[in-house]
Design a protein around this motif. Structure first.
Motif, mmCIF file in Angstrom:
data_model
loop_
_atom_site.group_PDB
_atom_site.id
_atom_site.type_symbol
_atom_site.label_atom_id
_atom_site.label_comp_id
_atom_site.label_asym_id
_atom_site.label_seq_id
_atom_site.Cartn_x
_atom_site.Cartn_y
_atom_site.Cartn_z
ATOM 1 N N ASP A 60 0.898 -1.115 -0.140
ATOM 2 C CA ASP A 60 0.234 -0.353 0.281
ATOM 3 C C ASP A 60 0.874 0.959 0.030
ATOM 4 N N THR B 287 2.549 1.931 -3.174
ATOM 5 C CA THR B 287 1.403 2.164 -4.553
ATOM 6 C C THR B 287 1.076 3.929 -4.614
ATOM 7 N N GLN C 135 3.638 1.947 -10.883
ATOM 8 C CA GLN C 135 2.655 1.587 -12.012
ATOM 9 C C GLN C 135 2.931 -0.316 -11.515
ATOM 10 N N TRP D 247 1.680 -1.474 -8.745
ATOM 11 C CA TRP D 247 0.097 -2.125 -8.272
ATOM 12 C C TRP D 247 0.288 -3.231 -8.984
ATOM 13 N N GLN D 248 0.696 -3.134 -10.010
ATOM 14 C CA GLN D 248 1.290 -5.154 -11.349
ATOM 15 C C GLN D 248 0.863 -6.324 -9.128
ATOM 16 N N ARG E 238 0.911 -5.446 -6.273
ATOM 17 C CA ARG E 238 -0.423 -5.536 -5.452
ATOM 18 C C ARG E 238 -1.092 -6.284 -5.944
ATOM 19 N N GLU E 239 -2.013 -6.321 -7.140
ATOM 20 C CA GLU E 239 -2.919 -7.169 -7.517
ATOM 21 C C GLU E 239 -2.710 -8.041 -7.370
ATOM 22 N N HIS F 190 -0.552 -9.648 -5.795
ATOM 23 C CA HIS F 190 -1.057 -11.074 -3.950
ATOM 24 C C HIS F 190 -2.121 -10.272 -3.826
ATOM 25 N N ARG F 191 -3.400 -10.106 -4.313
ATOM 26 C CA ARG F 191 -4.749 -9.834 -3.940
ATOM 27 C C ARG F 191 -4.704 -10.978 -4.645
ATOM 28 N N ALA F 192 -4.628 -11.046 -5.285
ATOM 29 C CA ALA F 192 -5.445 -12.866 -7.025
ATOM 30 C C ALA F 192 -5.040 -14.378 -5.566
ATOM 31 N N GLU G 144 -7.817 -14.266 -3.248
ATOM 32 C CA GLU G 144 -8.942 -14.951 -3.470
ATOM 33 C C GLU G 144 -9.080 -16.321 -3.671
#
Length: 614
Positions: free
Chosen positions: A312, A315, A336, A339-340, A342-343, A345-347, A350
């Motif tokens: 966080d 980014t 940027q 950002w990729q 972090r996305e 890590h979020r995936a 899930e």
């Protein structure tokens, strides 16, 4: 037999004598049969012209006169004969009857009371009716003279004429007055109906406004009720599953309220040893609840520590104030790339299907396989292991531990500046922001901490207690829920920002200052309705033309504050003198309590006048 063709009326005789002589002459030749109903039937051999003449006489003379003449004739000895009179003017049809067996008399059904039915016009078939045509021809009637009155000796057709009678003479002034009166009456009628239409239209508009107002009030009421239910639901969730400091403040406030109620109940129900026993049990229960709250606090701290704060922080875009005080933001290539990461890590956290999860793992392996180092190699090894288990058909519950390990190793990998270049910039900024001179020693825990760890209020004279020690003070002694006061402060700042009043002291006041202002100065109740629900209270301006300050505010409910701020008049013209004196007195107390803010406010005003800010 006498000749009936001879003249009946003599030269010197009267009509009566002629009729008498005629009656005597035909008495032997005529048989008259008169029935009781006045119908007659005659049979004779009288010539046709004599019969016509007799029928005319019979039409002129009544049956009674004829009966008297016949009676006179019956008294004459020489001409005495029985005469029956038959009236042959109507021939009635034979309707049947019956015969008396004893006497042999015949009785016929009579129709003398009702006339026989009219047979109607007969059908004519002669040549005239078949070839006859109507012809219309107009003709003007000659009128040789004109007259104003009718004459007996002159026929004048007046069927289509119009009779004109003289009227009273009307002068021009009378005609004008009559026309004016007539126009006035007609104008009055027109105005009556027009004003009636205007009135009906106005009522329709009022009815429509009322309907819209009721609809708006109903929507506002539903919105308020929905917001109230949402706040209540949020508070229940926050108390049941506390995560931040505000939630635990609410928990400790509920605990303190419960303790006060139980203490008051123990003092009312028992005295002496019984009261001490109840207080002891109350203290024991309080310690158990505080232990449970502390356990929840440690769990929340552990969950907060597990959050990837590094991603966080990396980014965040760069922001600064540019030309004409416009806010400028910029996203670099490093941001940027963060950002990729972090996305990704979020995936990983899930719940995906097996095929999507396998594609994600293969993508991560290709991205980190070229990197060296222990963390990168361990991540590649764990990714291969999970792909092998997914190929074997293992489910998500059996792979939970392995996936948690992959997420932790992924966080270790993204801390490498080669993978995330933004980490090097963040570390350099942290090292330059914490020099030795910004470290302050806490007098309670005796630890050296950065000055950002020490809360600074408007009443703070020196930095001596850190945030952690103050939290222990709140949890152990005061136990005040600052959530409602924090909402009041947020509403005040939002209103001031909406009015472009950026020099207001509301932006430099802390939550504790608002708690002191609401609870100690305004006693936690609305100044008008004395409502004590902190969720509905608002601090608005007393004088709407001046900036908000503790000495220019009033505590009201949301609806009361809306009505107060929407008024165009000054407070001195709206409220009574007693109420104004009470508000001014509290303003004086607030100015003494926040005198340092008064100096700050005056300095801001002086600066504003010097710079020329409108």
């Amino acid at each position: 037999m006498e000749n009936l063709d001879s003249p009946v009326v003599s030269d010197g005789g009267s009509l009566a004598e002629s009729i008498s002589n005629l009656e005597k002459r035909i008495s032997d030749q005529i048989l008259l049969a008169v029935n009781c109903f006045g119908d007659s039937e005659a049979e004779s051999n009288i010539p046709s012209h004599v019969q016509v003449w007799i029928s005319k006489i019979l039409e002129d003379r009544s049956l009674a006169e004829m009966g008297d003449d016949l009676s006179d004739m019956g008294q004459d000895e020489d001409r005495g004969a029985g005469v029956e009179v038959v009236d042959s003017s109507v021939r009635k049809a034979f309707l049947g009857g019956y015969v008396h067996r004893g006497t042999g008399a015949e009785y016929h059904d009579a129709c003398s009371q009702t006339q026989p039915p009219d047979p109607g016009p007969g059908t004519t078939t002669h040549r005239t009716t078949q070839t006859y045509t109507w012809r219309d021809q107009g003709q003007n009637t000659l009128s040789t003279r004109s007259m104003q009155t009718l004459r007996s000796d002159l026929h004048s057709p007046w069927a289509g004429d119009r009779l004109v009678s003289p009227q009273p003479y009307t002068t021009a002034d009378e005609a004008e007055r009559k026309m004016t009166r007539l126009l006035t009456e007609k104008a009055t009628v027109i105005q009556k109906y027009f004003r009636g239409w205007l009135g009906r239209r106005y009522l329709d508009q009022l009815r429509e406004k009322k309907r819209r107002r009721e609809e708006l009030e109903r929507r506002e009421l539903q919105l308020k009720q929905r917001e109230r239910e949402l706040v209540l639901k949020r508070n229940v969730i926050a108390v049941t599953y506390p995560k931040n400091k505000q939630d635990f403040e609410m928990l400790y406030a509920i605990l303190e309220k419960w303790r006060q109620d139980q203490v008051a109940r123990a003092e009312q129900m028992a005295t002496g040893a019984g009261r001490k026993a109840m207080l002891w049990f109350l203290l024991k229960k309080q310690l158990q609840l505080m232990s449970r709250i502390e356990q929840l606090w440690r769990q929340a701290v552990a969950e907060e520590a597990r959050k990837p704060r590094l991603l966080d922080a990396t980014t965040e875009v760069r922001r600064w104030t540019g030309y004409k005080r416009l806010a400028v933001s910029m996203e670099t290539l490093e941001v940027q790339q963060a950002w990729q990461l972090r996305e990704l890590h979020r995936a990983l956290g899930e719940d995906l299907a097996s095929g999507e999860r396998a594609e994600l793992l293969v993508c991560l392996r290709q991205a980190f396989s070229h990197l060296g180092g222990g963390s990168a190699r361990e991540l590649v090894r764990l990714l291969d292991r999970e792909c092998h288990f997914l190929a074997m058909g293992l489910g998500a519950p059996r792979l939970a531990g392995l996936r948690a390990r992959i997420e932790q190793v992924f966080l270790d990998v993204v801390r490498d500046p080669r993978v995330n270049p933004q980490v090097a910039t963040l570390r350099a900024a942290e090292q330059g922001r914490v020099p030795q001179r910004d470290v302050v020693r806490c007098d309670r825990c005796l630890k050296f901490k950065h000055y950002s760890k020490f809360p600074l209020g408007n009443l703070t004279k020196m930095v001596s207690c850190c945030s952690a020690c103050q939290w222990l003070e709140v949890a152990g002694r005061t136990r005040v829920d600052l959530g409602p006061y924090r909402n009041i402060a947020r509403a005040v700042r939002r209103d001031e920002q909406r009015q472009a009043a950026y020099c207001s002291v509301a932006f430099v006041m802390s939550d504790d200052d608002f708690y002191l202002l609401v609870d100690n100065i305004w006693q936690g109740h609305s100044a008008i309705s004395s409502s004590g629900d902190l969720k509905l209270l608002r601090l608005c301006r007393w004088d709407t033309e001046s900036l908000w300050s503790p000495w220019n505010c009033i505590l009201l409910t949301a609806d009361e504050a809306k009505a107060h701020c929407s008024s165009n008049s000054s407070p001195g013209e709206i409220y009574e003198d007693n109420f104004k004196e009470k508000v001014i007195h509290r303003h004086a107390i607030a100015k003494l309590q926040f005198k340092h803010l008064a100096r700050h406010d005056q300095a801001c005003l002086d600066t504003q006048e010097t710079v020329g800010i409108d």
